[in-house]
Design a protein around this motif. Structure first.
Motif, short mmCIF file in Angstrom:
data_model
loop_
_atom_site.label_atom_id
_atom_site.label_comp_id
_atom_site.label_asym_id
_atom_site.label_seq_id
_atom_site.Cartn_x
_atom_site.Cartn_y
_atom_site.Cartn_z
N LYS A 45 0.86 -1.19 0.00
CA LYS A 45 0.00 0.00 0.00
C LYS A 45 0.89 1.24 0.00
O LYS A 45 1.60 1.50 0.97
CB LYS A 45 -0.93 0.00 1.22
CG LYS A 45 -1.91 -1.18 1.20
CD LYS A 45 -2.83 -1.13 2.40
CE LYS A 45 -3.71 -2.37 2.46
NZ LYS A 45 -4.66 -2.45 1.34
N THR A 46 0.83 1.99 -1.08
CA THR A 46 1.66 3.17 -1.25
C THR A 46 0.79 4.42 -1.25
O THR A 46 -0.30 4.43 -1.83
CB THR A 46 2.46 3.09 -2.56
OG1 THR A 46 3.34 1.95 -2.50
CG2 THR A 46 3.28 4.34 -2.80
N LEU A 47 1.28 5.47 -0.59
CA LEU A 47 0.52 6.71 -0.48
C LEU A 47 1.36 7.86 -1.03
O LEU A 47 2.52 8.04 -0.65
CB LEU A 47 0.16 6.99 0.98
CG LEU A 47 -0.59 8.28 1.29
CD1 LEU A 47 -1.95 8.29 0.60
CD2 LEU A 47 -0.74 8.47 2.79
N LEU A 48 0.76 8.65 -1.93
CA LEU A 48 1.38 9.86 -2.47
C LEU A 48 0.53 11.05 -2.07
O LEU A 48 -0.69 11.06 -2.27
CB LEU A 48 1.46 9.78 -4.00
CG LEU A 48 2.28 8.63 -4.59
CD1 LEU A 48 2.05 8.52 -6.09
CD2 LEU A 48 3.76 8.81 -4.31
N LEU A 49 1.16 12.07 -1.48
CA LEU A 49 0.43 13.25 -1.02
C LEU A 49 0.88 14.47 -1.81
O LEU A 49 2.08 14.77 -1.90
CB LEU A 49 0.70 13.49 0.47
CG LEU A 49 0.22 12.40 1.44
CD1 LEU A 49 0.58 12.77 2.87
CD2 LEU A 49 -1.28 12.16 1.31
N TYR A 50 -0.10 15.21 -2.34
CA TYR A 50 0.14 16.43 -3.12
C TYR A 50 -0.60 17.58 -2.42
O TYR A 50 -1.71 17.94 -2.81
CB TYR A 50 -0.37 16.26 -4.54
CG TYR A 50 0.25 15.12 -5.32
CD1 TYR A 50 1.29 15.35 -6.21
CD2 TYR A 50 -0.23 13.81 -5.19
CE1 TYR A 50 1.86 14.31 -6.95
CE2 TYR A 50 0.33 12.78 -5.91
CZ TYR A 50 1.37 13.03 -6.79
OH TYR A 50 1.93 12.00 -7.51
N PRO A 51 -0.02 18.16 -1.37
CA PRO A 51 -0.77 19.14 -0.57
C PRO A 51 -1.10 20.44 -1.29
O PRO A 51 -2.10 21.08 -0.98
CB PRO A 51 0.15 19.39 0.63
CG PRO A 51 1.50 18.98 0.18
CD PRO A 51 1.29 17.86 -0.79
N SER A 52 -0.29 20.85 -2.26
CA SER A 52 -0.51 22.14 -2.92
C SER A 52 -1.27 22.02 -4.24
O SER A 52 -1.49 23.02 -4.92
CB SER A 52 0.84 22.83 -3.17
OG SER A 52 1.52 23.05 -1.95
N ALA A 53 -1.67 20.81 -4.60
CA ALA A 53 -2.34 20.61 -5.89
C ALA A 53 -3.71 21.27 -5.91
O ALA A 53 -4.50 21.12 -4.98
CB ALA A 53 -2.49 19.11 -6.17
N MET A 54 -3.98 22.04 -6.96
CA MET A 54 -5.30 22.64 -7.17
C MET A 54 -6.12 21.68 -8.00
O MET A 54 -5.87 21.50 -9.20
CB MET A 54 -5.17 23.99 -7.86
CG MET A 54 -4.35 25.01 -7.07
SD MET A 54 -4.98 25.28 -5.39
CE MET A 54 -6.60 25.96 -5.77
N ILE A 55 -7.06 21.00 -7.37
CA ILE A 55 -7.83 19.96 -8.03
C ILE A 55 -9.09 20.56 -8.65
O ILE A 55 -9.90 21.18 -7.97
CB ILE A 55 -8.20 18.86 -7.02
CG1 ILE A 55 -6.92 18.24 -6.44
CG2 ILE A 55 -9.04 17.78 -7.69
CD1 ILE A 55 -5.99 17.66 -7.47
N LEU A 56 -9.22 20.36 -9.96
CA LEU A 56 -10.37 20.85 -10.69
C LEU A 56 -11.47 19.79 -10.72
O LEU A 56 -11.24 18.62 -10.36
CB LEU A 56 -9.96 21.21 -12.12
CG LEU A 56 -8.77 22.19 -12.25
CD1 LEU A 56 -8.40 22.35 -13.71
CD2 LEU A 56 -9.11 23.52 -11.61
N SER A 57 -12.64 20.17 -11.16
CA SER A 57 -13.75 19.21 -11.25
C SER A 57 -13.43 18.11 -12.25
O SER A 57 -13.97 17.00 -12.16
CB SER A 57 -15.03 19.94 -11.66
OG SER A 57 -14.86 20.61 -12.90
N SER A 58 -12.53 18.41 -13.20
CA SER A 58 -12.18 17.42 -14.23
C SER A 58 -11.00 16.54 -13.83
O SER A 58 -10.65 15.60 -14.56
CB SER A 58 -11.84 18.14 -15.53
OG SER A 58 -10.74 19.02 -15.34
N SER A 59 -10.36 16.82 -12.69
CA SER A 59 -9.13 16.11 -12.32
C SER A 59 -9.36 14.62 -12.11
O SER A 59 -8.57 13.79 -12.57
CB SER A 59 -8.52 16.72 -11.05
OG SER A 59 -8.11 18.04 -11.26
N PHE A 60 -10.45 14.27 -11.43
CA PHE A 60 -10.72 12.86 -11.19
C PHE A 60 -11.00 12.13 -12.50
O PHE A 60 -10.56 10.99 -12.70
CB PHE A 60 -11.88 12.68 -10.22
CG PHE A 60 -12.23 11.23 -9.97
CD1 PHE A 60 -11.40 10.43 -9.21
CD2 PHE A 60 -13.38 10.67 -10.53
CE1 PHE A 60 -11.71 9.09 -8.98
CE2 PHE A 60 -13.70 9.35 -10.30
CZ PHE A 60 -12.86 8.55 -9.53
#
Length: 410
Positions: A45-60
């Motif tokens: 189980k690997t976890l990647l954290l992107y705290p400063s990422a601006m997630i758009l509605s289209s990102s997922f």
């Protein structure tokens, strides 16, 4: 109330007539000699954290569609690990219902704290990786969780069964998927037991690593036939630091062992294809005692012992057949056991899905007291070392840091 809320659970499946060299949908992929030993082990189980990422509605949607584009090149990840009574074995079955379980979630956790703390918040980490899809067979080989945070930030949690691929193959898959998303290029431990480990990450910079190598080379009494590697010096120092806080001394001369795995892809006769992403790991064990590792020359001697074990394993791999190698009997090792995983060459912190590079990467599924995971650090030439201990983490931290200071003094 759970700190993570599930929005949706879906499956990403292989396209019809994917047109790759892998078996078509509906096929069964047998496990190799390398793979079967990992069947009882819970998924990585690997976890990647992107705290400063601006997630758009289209990102997922981009994240999901890029996974669909990547899967045909890593076909077996879309299958289910399945027990077959008719043949009394386990295989990866790619049925019409198979696919990668993809979880979309949201959270109010403080992602900046999670990414910045040197001591892992294990309880929170487990909420950010898939946990409920590997309890019994048939089970998906790969599960993924995409968690958005309030304001900004995203976590990518990935669970993959070791029977399907090792860390090198997994790294190849993640790199391919991230580039596709960013650029559009096509002994069993329970979870509760894992949570009891305190994990802490240490970063050793290139300058310090070079000084450690010089320290080994200066030990005239140590027979080092070739320059020490980054893995050898960092593994030796970490092993000695754990042994010190666990009460191993030159006087009591207690036994201790370190375990690591070598990648045999380029060593087997003939070498394996670079496109192979399954398991190809061979165990290496270095035995020692308190009188050896805690002596004045213990660091250099330990590096030499690791180097000699690597040399012997390489020679055996290049001159033997695969089936001459037996899985490691972990229970047979005496005394303190320290297990190393990962590689100083794996560039997890370069994984860019289009949100920049992650501020944190860690193996959430560290299993045993004394587990150590290595990966390349953020700065060029640096190495990130994550240590998992059930107790003694603060004394270990002091021993690790003070040991580095002593070894690198001119």
């Amino acid at each position: 109330m759970s700190p993570v809320r599930i929005i949706s659970i879906s499956k990403v499946q292989l396209p019809t007539n994917a047109g790759t060299d892998y078996p078509s949908t509906g096929s069964t992929i047998p496990l190799s000699f390398f793979d079967v030993q990992w069947i009882p082990i819970l998924p990585m189980k690997t976890l990647l954290l992107y705290p400063s990422a601006m997630i758009l509605s289209s990102s997922f949607d981009s994240f999901k569609s890029s996974l669909a584009l990547t899967l045909p090149h890593f076909h077996l990840l879309a299958g289910d690990l399945t027990y077959r009574p008719s043949t009394d074995d386990v295989a990866i079955v790619c049925s019409d219902e198979s696919g990668v379980t993809l979880i979309e979630a949201e959270s109010d956790l403080d992602i900046f704290r999670l990414a910045g703390d040197s001591t892992h918040d294990v309880e929170s980490f487990f909420h950010l990786v898939p946990n409920k899809f590997h309890e019994e067979m048939p089970m998906p080989v790969l599960s993924v969780q995409f968690t958005k945070f309030s304001g900004c930030g995203v976590a990518v949690g990935i669970s993959v069964h070791h029977a399907a691929m090792d860390a090198s193959g997994f790294s190849h898959f993640i790199d391919f998927w991230a580039k596709t998303c960013c650029h559009g290029i096509p002994p069993i431990a329970s979870i509760s037991e894992r949570k009891r480990l305190t994990r802490r990450v240490f970063t050793v910079d290139l300058a310090t690593i070079q000084l450690l190598k010089q320290r080994v080379a200066q030990g005239a009494a140590i027979d080092i036939s070739s320059p020490p590697t980054t893995f050898q010096v960092l593994a030796a120092h970490t092993w000695i630091s754990i042994a010190r806080v666990r009460g191993i001394t030159a006087e009591n001369n207690k036994p201790t062992s370190m375990v690591f795995h070598m990648d045999g892809r380029t060593l087997l006769p003939p070498p394996m294809s670079a496109s192979y992403t399954g398991n190809c790991l061979f165990p290496g064990v270095v035995h020692s005692t308190g009188s050896a590792i805690m002596s004045d020359t213990g660091f250099g001697q330990t590096c030499g012992n690791i180097a000699e074990t690597v040399r012997k394993n390489r020679a055996e791999l290049m001159g033997s057949t695969v089936r001459e190698f037996q899985p490691l009997n972990f229970a047979s090792l005496r005394g303190l056991k320290v297990v190393f995983a990962g590689s100083t060459r794996l560039q997890w912190l370069d994984t860019d899905f289009g949100w920049g590079k992650p501020e944190f990467e860690g193996l959430v599924s560290m299993t045993y007291d004394g587990d150590v995971v290595m990966a390349a650090g953020k700065e060029k030439g640096s190495v990130q070392i994550t240590v998992g201990l059930k107790e003694d983490m603060d004394p270990f931290t002091r021993a690790f840091q003070e040991g580095l200071e002593t070894l690198t003094k001119h």
